[in-house]
Write a protein that holds these residues in place. Structure first.
Motif, PDB file in Angstrom:
ATOM      1  N   VAL A   1      87.250  53.354 121.121  1.00 19.63           N
ATOM      2  CA  VAL A   1      88.603  52.879 121.454  1.00 19.63           C
ATOM      3  C   VAL A   1      88.711  51.374 121.195  1.00 19.63           C
ATOM      4  O   VAL A   1      89.685  50.892 120.628  1.00 19.63           O
ATOM      5  CB  VAL A   1      88.952  53.216 122.923  1.00 19.63           C
ATOM      6  CG1 VAL A   1      90.226  52.496 123.345  1.00 19.63           C
ATOM      7  CG2 VAL A   1      89.129  54.726 123.088  1.00 19.63           C
ATOM      8  N   LEU A   2      87.667  50.641 121.602  1.00 25.03           N
ATOM      9  CA  LEU A   2      87.678  49.182 121.371  1.00 25.03           C
ATOM     10  C   LEU A   2      87.744  48.870 119.885  1.00 25.03           C
ATOM     11  O   LEU A   2      88.478  47.981 119.448  1.00 25.03           O
ATOM     12  CB  LEU A   2      86.416  48.550 121.981  1.00 25.03           C
ATOM     13  CG  LEU A   2      86.504  48.213 123.479  1.00 25.03           C
ATOM     14  CD1 LEU A   2      85.133  47.767 123.992  1.00 25.03           C
ATOM     15  CD2 LEU A   2      87.532  47.122 123.744  1.00 25.03           C
ATOM     16  N   PHE A   3      86.984  49.624 119.106  1.00 21.63           N
ATOM     17  CA  PHE A   3      86.991  49.445 117.652  1.00 21.63           C
ATOM     18  C   PHE A   3      88.392  49.657 117.104  1.00 21.63           C
ATOM     19  O   PHE A   3      88.912  48.851 116.331  1.00 21.63           O
ATOM     20  CB  PHE A   3      86.006  50.432 117.003  1.00 21.63           C
ATOM     21  CG  PHE A   3      86.062  50.415 115.492  1.00 21.63           C
ATOM     22  CD1 PHE A   3      86.804  51.363 114.798  1.00 21.63           C
ATOM     23  CD2 PHE A   3      85.375  49.448 114.762  1.00 21.63           C
ATOM     24  CE1 PHE A   3      86.861  51.339 113.413  1.00 21.63           C
ATOM     25  CE2 PHE A   3      85.428  49.428 113.376  1.00 21.63           C
ATOM     26  CZ  PHE A   3      86.170  50.376 112.695  1.00 21.63           C
ATOM     27  N   ALA A   4      89.015  50.752 117.548  1.00 25.28           N
ATOM     28  CA  ALA A   4      90.345  51.087 117.055  1.00 25.28           C
ATOM     29  C   ALA A   4      91.338  49.983 117.419  1.00 25.28           C
ATOM     30  O   ALA A   4      92.166  49.579 116.608  1.00 25.28           O
ATOM     31  CB  ALA A   4      90.789  52.427 117.618  1.00 25.28           C
ATOM     32  N   VAL A   5      91.233  49.476 118.635  1.00 22.08           N
ATOM     33  CA  VAL A   5      92.206  48.483 119.107  1.00 22.08           C
ATOM     34  C   VAL A   5      91.985  47.122 118.467  1.00 22.08           C
ATOM     35  O   VAL A   5      92.944  46.416 118.136  1.00 22.08           O
ATOM     36  CB  VAL A   5      92.123  48.379 120.655  1.00 22.08           C
ATOM     37  CG1 VAL A   5      92.860  47.148 121.164  1.00 22.08           C
ATOM     38  CG2 VAL A   5      92.708  49.653 121.286  1.00 22.08           C
ATOM     39  N   LEU A   6      90.711  46.740 118.273  1.00 22.00           N
ATOM     40  CA  LEU A   6      90.427  45.374 117.812  1.00 22.00           C
ATOM     41  C   LEU A   6      90.338  45.249 116.294  1.00 22.00           C
ATOM     42  O   LEU A   6      90.767  44.248 115.726  1.00 22.00           O
ATOM     43  CB  LEU A   6      89.110  44.881 118.427  1.00 22.00           C
ATOM     44  CG  LEU A   6      89.136  44.682 119.954  1.00 22.00           C
ATOM     45  CD1 LEU A   6      87.741  44.340 120.459  1.00 22.00           C
ATOM     46  CD2 LEU A   6      90.105  43.562 120.341  1.00 22.00           C
TER      47      LEU A   6
ATOM     48  N   PHE B   1      93.692  45.286 109.463  1.00 20.24           N
ATOM     49  CA  PHE B   1      94.103  45.828 108.172  1.00 20.24           C
ATOM     50  C   PHE B   1      95.627  45.784 108.047  1.00 20.24           C
ATOM     51  O   PHE B   1      96.164  45.518 106.981  1.00 20.24           O
ATOM     52  CB  PHE B   1      93.591  47.264 108.028  1.00 20.24           C
ATOM     53  CG  PHE B   1      92.097  47.325 107.876  1.00 20.24           C
ATOM     54  CD1 PHE B   1      91.288  47.513 108.994  1.00 20.24           C
ATOM     55  CD2 PHE B   1      91.488  47.159 106.637  1.00 20.24           C
ATOM     56  CE1 PHE B   1      89.903  47.558 108.860  1.00 20.24           C
ATOM     57  CE2 PHE B   1      90.105  47.205 106.511  1.00 20.24           C
ATOM     58  CZ  PHE B   1      89.316  47.405 107.617  1.00 20.24           C
ATOM     59  N   SER B   2      96.321  46.063 109.154  1.00 13.46           N
ATOM     60  CA  SER B   2      97.790  46.043 109.078  1.00 13.46           C
ATOM     61  C   SER B   2      98.291  44.624 108.883  1.00 13.46           C
ATOM     62  O   SER B   2      99.314  44.398 108.263  1.00 13.46           O
ATOM     63  CB  SER B   2      98.392  46.664 110.339  1.00 13.46           C
ATOM     64  OG  SER B   2      98.223  45.778 111.423  1.00 13.46           O
ATOM     65  N   GLU B   3      97.551  43.644 109.395  1.00 11.37           N
ATOM     66  CA  GLU B   3      97.946  42.247 109.159  1.00 11.37           C
ATOM     67  C   GLU B   3      97.934  41.974 107.667  1.00 11.37           C
ATOM     68  O   GLU B   3      98.804  41.331 107.119  1.00 11.37           O
ATOM     69  CB  GLU B   3      96.957  41.298 109.881  1.00 11.37           C
ATOM     70  CG  GLU B   3      97.231  41.131 111.363  1.00 11.37           C
ATOM     71  CD  GLU B   3      98.610  40.566 111.657  1.00 11.37           C
ATOM     72  OE1 GLU B   3      99.281  41.105 112.542  1.00 11.37           O
ATOM     73  OE2 GLU B   3      99.029  39.608 110.968  1.00 11.37           O
ATOM     74  N   GLY B   4      96.872  42.508 106.999  1.00  9.58           N
ATOM     75  CA  GLY B   4      96.766  42.331 105.553  1.00  9.58           C
ATOM     76  C   GLY B   4      97.950  42.971 104.838  1.00  9.58           C
ATOM     77  O   GLY B   4      98.476  42.448 103.871  1.00  9.58           O
ATOM     78  N   GLN B   5      98.389  44.156 105.344  1.00  6.70           N
ATOM     79  CA  GLN B   5      99.504  44.869 104.721  1.00  6.70           C
ATOM     80  C   GLN B   5     100.779  44.020 104.767  1.00  6.70           C
ATOM     81  O   GLN B   5     101.554  43.999 103.826  1.00  6.70           O
ATOM     82  CB  GLN B   5      99.753  46.184 105.463  1.00  6.70           C
ATOM     83  CG  GLN B   5      98.598  47.190 105.400  1.00  6.70           C
ATOM     84  CD  GLN B   5      98.374  47.744 104.001  1.00  6.70           C
ATOM     85  OE1 GLN B   5      99.302  47.850 103.234  1.00  6.70           O
ATOM     86  NE2 GLN B   5      97.142  48.060 103.671  1.00  6.70           N
ATOM     87  N   LYS B   6     100.977  43.328 105.947  1.00  5.35           N
ATOM     88  CA  LYS B   6     102.228  42.570 106.088  1.00  5.35           C
ATOM     89  C   LYS B   6     102.289  41.451 105.071  1.00  5.35           C
ATOM     90  O   LYS B   6     103.349  41.075 104.593  1.00  5.35           O
ATOM     91  CB  LYS B   6     102.308  41.975 107.499  1.00  5.35           C
ATOM     92  CG  LYS B   6     102.874  42.943 108.538  1.00  5.35           C
ATOM     93  CD  LYS B   6     103.100  42.264 109.867  1.00  5.35           C
ATOM     94  CE  LYS B   6     102.930  43.307 110.981  1.00  5.35           C
ATOM     95  NZ  LYS B   6     102.488  42.759 112.234  1.00  5.35           N
ATOM     96  N   ASP B   7     101.116  40.824 104.741  1.00  5.22           N
ATOM     97  CA  ASP B   7     101.117  39.677 103.851  1.00  5.22           C
ATOM     98  C   ASP B   7     101.071  40.081 102.384  1.00  5.22           C
ATOM     99  O   ASP B   7     101.074  39.219 101.512  1.00  5.22           O
ATOM    100  CB  ASP B   7      99.885  38.789 104.157  1.00  5.22           C
ATOM    101  CG  ASP B   7     100.006  38.164 105.538  1.00  5.22           C
ATOM    102  OD1 ASP B   7      98.986  37.734 106.097  1.00  5.22           O
ATOM    103  OD2 ASP B   7     101.139  38.137 106.052  1.00  5.22           O
ATOM    104  N   LYS B   8     100.975  41.367 102.081  1.00  8.64           N
ATOM    105  CA  LYS B   8     100.840  41.805 100.704  1.00  8.64           C
ATOM    106  C   LYS B   8     102.104  41.453  99.944  1.00  8.64           C
ATOM    107  O   LYS B   8     103.220  41.695 100.409  1.00  8.64           O
ATOM    108  CB  LYS B   8     100.633  43.320 100.679  1.00  8.64           C
ATOM    109  CG  LYS B   8      99.729  43.813  99.595  1.00  8.64           C
ATOM    110  CD  LYS B   8      99.481  45.291  99.754  1.00  8.64           C
ATOM    111  CE  LYS B   8      98.864  45.850  98.471  1.00  8.64           C
ATOM    112  NZ  LYS B   8      98.682  47.287  98.537  1.00  8.64           N
ATOM    113  N   PRO B   9     101.955  40.851  98.710  1.00 12.18           N
ATOM    114  CA  PRO B   9     103.159  40.477  97.957  1.00 12.18           C
ATOM    115  C   PRO B   9     103.905  41.718  97.484  1.00 12.18           C
ATOM    116  O   PRO B   9     103.324  42.792  97.345  1.00 12.18           O
ATOM    117  CB  PRO B   9     102.600  39.686  96.769  1.00 12.18           C
ATOM    118  CG  PRO B   9     101.181  40.081  96.652  1.00 12.18           C
ATOM    119  CD  PRO B   9     100.715  40.509  97.991  1.00 12.18           C
ATOM    120  N   MET B  10     105.198  41.541  97.202  1.00 11.54           N
ATOM    121  CA  MET B  10     106.015  42.640  96.693  1.00 11.54           C
ATOM    122  C   MET B  10     105.463  43.089  95.343  1.00 11.54           C
ATOM    123  O   MET B  10     105.035  42.247  94.536  1.00 11.54           O
ATOM    124  CB  MET B  10     107.454  42.141  96.530  1.00 11.54           C
ATOM    125  CG  MET B  10     108.439  43.262  96.173  1.00 11.54           C
ATOM    126  SD  MET B  10     110.059  42.640  95.652  1.00 11.54           S
ATOM    127  CE  MET B  10     110.603  41.812  97.112  1.00 11.54           C
TER     128      MET B  10
END
Lengths: 281, 435
Positions: free
Chosen positions: B11-16, B21-30
């Motif tokens: 659970v800790l792994f999943a949360v932390l 990875f999703s942070e990386g997705q947000k910064d991905k260029p168009m």
């Protein structure tokens, strides 16, 4: 125990049922529309009505039946001959035969088709072989009847390996005691093959025939590469016609309807074959 | 206890870890998808100082540097001449943001529901020739922008005519064509006057001008609601095709030939007269390099015309770039900007040189004004005009696919010319009526 077995098989069964079922549902849904993916209009069963008067589609169906009539006997005779002969030899020899015959199955359809194009070319291998016996060049891919035979020959030679494995496995599973008993009773090699082995492997032969029928009706890549359905649609199979309806003419709804009609035709044919088999037994 | 510890660790792994990875997705260029028909190679002898392999790659790189938006380029599958590549992407739910291809294929997507109106996004629309931009405009909306336009006329292999002993006439008519064909058949064995092919729909650039040559028309001027090809002149055209095949003036089995095979035969020096674009003449160079052909002299002329008919026009049409309309305004702006780069003056000039085509932008000038082949083709267009095949109508790609199977059946003797045109007329009018 039985329940546990069902539960364990369920995920794999679910996977194999879900994707074809979902695809069939989506195709069925699309078949109710007239669409070129730019404009879409609900037309109900109009696509199915259109199929009734679609000369090209029914000609392709007839071609599929003609291919089956050529491919099934050609393949079965070759399979039975090769596998019965190979069964007399050691496992090593059988494996070598399996390997040699199976190689084309592993090859890319595009490459194999191009090799056969060269074989069938005007100055290709086939006409050269004919010239050795004083016969003129034949239009292997330009004559409608001959082109169908050419495609069938390519199909048989390319896919024989896949069916040979099934056939050899079936022959090997014939109880050795039966063969020995027959030999003791004075049966010759040929009598053993045709009176003992053949009746036992008859269900496998029937299975291969059914699979070959389905494959003939669904054949696409060989026709696409070798003849593009020509000359003038003379070698087109039902799947090739469906491909053209979708991707050449941009009529995706009609192509979906044709896919379902083909599925029903094949299912009916397989059901009829099973009924005849049961009655025969 | 051990199980509880493992569960807590999971659970800790999943949360932390996973949110990283999703942070990386947000910064991905168009990222935009470009579906492109063909590439513009650099002109012969030209070496790009920045080391790009072709012009489109360079322009895409410039776009990416300017906007920070990435481009995923896919090539159109031209083997069948159909809109298969585009349709497959749309069916998969991933329509390309920008689609650049022959107008006959792009026109299907030029409707207000699919295509972005580019008027608000292009500040230099007045740099396009008005007549060319008009082909991409519907109801006042600019639904595509043009790259250079291609032109097709007849190419004459002078070496074959010299060998046949044919002298060029004062008036280039069908009768003269047949006279030349008979001389070629008699005096130059192994060569043919012309070529017909009907294996795929790309054969239309060969058969369409012949209808004009005989005074037949696919459409009445400006009226694309029905075809008017089924006339005595249309039938005469098909009978002419039968004459060419029956007399051996063209390679046998035209139903088994496609455009690539036809071009190969021409490049091998076997065809005296063939409809071509300037770009296709480069096939001769390839044939010579591969050792399957020899250099021969050739030039462009108009198609011959039947007695009493006007000189035959050339065929021509633009390549168009259409932008897929989305609800994401930032994406629309980026896609329109990419389309601008791919239809800009730089591309128009280089593409005109490498493809022998005609720039659609006024600022691109006439880069091939000194090229004899281009000038010959330009002269045909200027003198005789351009055939109207409805290339930029939305139904062109569906209509285009109707003739070649019927021609194949005619060549095999299954249909008469009258039956071919009757069936073609019925099929085409059904498509044009929207049924």
């Amino acid at each position: 125990m039985k329940r546990m077995a069902h539960l364990l098989v369920l995920p794999a069964m679910g996977f194999f049922l879900l994707f074809p079922a979902a695809a069939t549902y989506l195709v069925g849904h699309l078949s109710l529309f007239k669409t070129d993916y730019v404009t879409t209009q609900f037309v109900g069963v109009l696509n199915y009505v259109t199929i009734l008067s679609d000369v090209r589609f029914w000609r392709a169906m007839a071609n599929g039946l003609i291919y089956s009539a050529m491919i099934v006997p050609m393949m079965l005779v070759s399979l039975v001959t090769v596998s019965l002969l190979a069964s007399d030899f050691s496992t090593r020899v059988q494996n070598a035969v399996k390997f040699a015959v199976y190689i084309p199955v592993l090859g890319s359809g595009v490459i194999i088709a191009n090799v056969w194009k060269w074989i069938y070319a005007k100055e290709g291998l086939a006409n050269w072989l004919l010239s050795l016996v004083g016969m003129g060049p034949l239009p292997w891919l330009n004559d409608i009847v001959l082109a169908k035979f050419s495609v069938s020959l390519m199909f048989v030679s390319t896919l024989m390996g896949a069916y040979l494995i099934i056939m050899l496995a079936s022959i090997i599973s014939v109880p050795k005691q039966l063969i020995e008993a027959a030999r003791i009773d004075g049966a010759s090699g040929i009598q053993v093959k045709f009176r003992i082995i053949m009746p036992i492997i008859a269900p496998t032969v029937a299975l291969c025939a059914m699979l070959l029928f389905i494959s003939s009706m669904q054949m696409w890549e060989f026709v696409f590469q070798l003849t593009s359905g020509g000359p003038a649609g003379g070698t087109a199979t039902p799947v090739f016609d469906i491909y053209e309806t979708a991707f050449t003419y941009g009529r995706y709804g009609l192509a979906s309807a044709k896919s379902l009609v083909l599925m029903v035709v094949i299912l009916l044919a397989v059901w009829a074959q099973k009924r005849i088999e049961r009655i025969g037994r | 206890m051990k199980h509880t510890r493992n569960l807590v660790a999971l659970v800790l792994f999943a949360v932390l870890v996973l949110p990283a990875f999703s942070e990386g997705q947000k910064d991905k260029p168009m990222q935009l998808t470009l579906l492109y028909g063909g590439t513009s190679k650099w002109p012969d002898g030209y070496k790009d100082t920045e080391g790009y392999p072709d012009l489109e790659t360079k322009l895409i790189a410039k776009f990416q540097n300017e906007t920070g938006v990435l481009v995923n380029r896919k090539l159109v599958d031209l083997s069948t001449g159909s809109t298969m590549s585009m349709d497959a992407l749309i069916a998969a739910g991933i329509p390309p943001d920008v689609y650049v291809d022959f107008a006959g294929r792009v026109s299907k997507y030029m409707n207000a529901d699919f295509a972005l109106d580019l008027k608000p996004y292009f500040k230099d629309l007045d740099d396009f020739f008005p007549s060319v931009l008009a082909t991409a405009t519907r109801n006042g909306k600019v639904l595509a922008v043009p790259q250079p336009s291609w032109g097709v006329a007849m190419v004459v292999n002078e070496d074959i005519l010299d060998a046949a002993g044919y002298k060029w006439p004062a008036e280039w008519t069908i009768d003269e064509y047949l006279k030349a064909a008979e001389l070629i058949k008699k005096n130059v064995p192994g060569k043919f006057a012309g070529i017909l092919f009907s294996k795929n729909q790309s054969s239309d650039q060969q058969w369409m001008p012949w209808f004009y040559a005989f005074g037949a028309r696919v459409y009445a001027p400006g009226d694309y609601s029905k075809t008017i090809i089924n006339t005595p002149n249309g039938i005469a055209t098909l009978k002419f095709f039968q004459t060419l095949v029956g007399n051996g003036y063209v390679p046998p089995n035209p139903e088994a030939l496609d455009d690539d095979m036809a071009l190969e035969l021409w490049a091998q020096g076997k065809i005296a007269f063939m409809a071509m674009q300037v770009a296709h003449t480069q096939a001769l160079k390839s044939a010579v390099q591969q050792g399957v052909g020899k250099e021969f002299k050739f030039h462009f002329v108009e198609f011959p015309h039947a007695k009493g008919e006007k000189p035959t026009p050339a065929s021509a049409g633009p390549t168009l770039a259409v932008v897929h309309k989305t609800s994401d305004e930032a994406r629309n702006r980026a896609s329109a900007r990419l389309a601008w780069w791919l239809t800009g003056a730089e591309l128009q000039k280089v593409s005109a040189i490498t493809q022998g085509s005609f720039p659609s932008r006024i600022s691109a000038g006439k880069p091939l004004a000194n090229d004899p082949l281009w000038m010959q083709l330009a002269t045909v267009i200027e003198k005789n005009g351009v055939c109207d095949f409805g290339i930029t109508t939305p139904t062109f790609s569906a209509v285009r696919a109707q003739m070649f199977p019927l021609l194949s059946e005619m060549y095999l003797g299954k249909l008469t010319p009258e039956q071919v045109l009757q069936q073609y007329e019925a099929n085409v009018n059904k498509i044009l009526s929207g049924k």
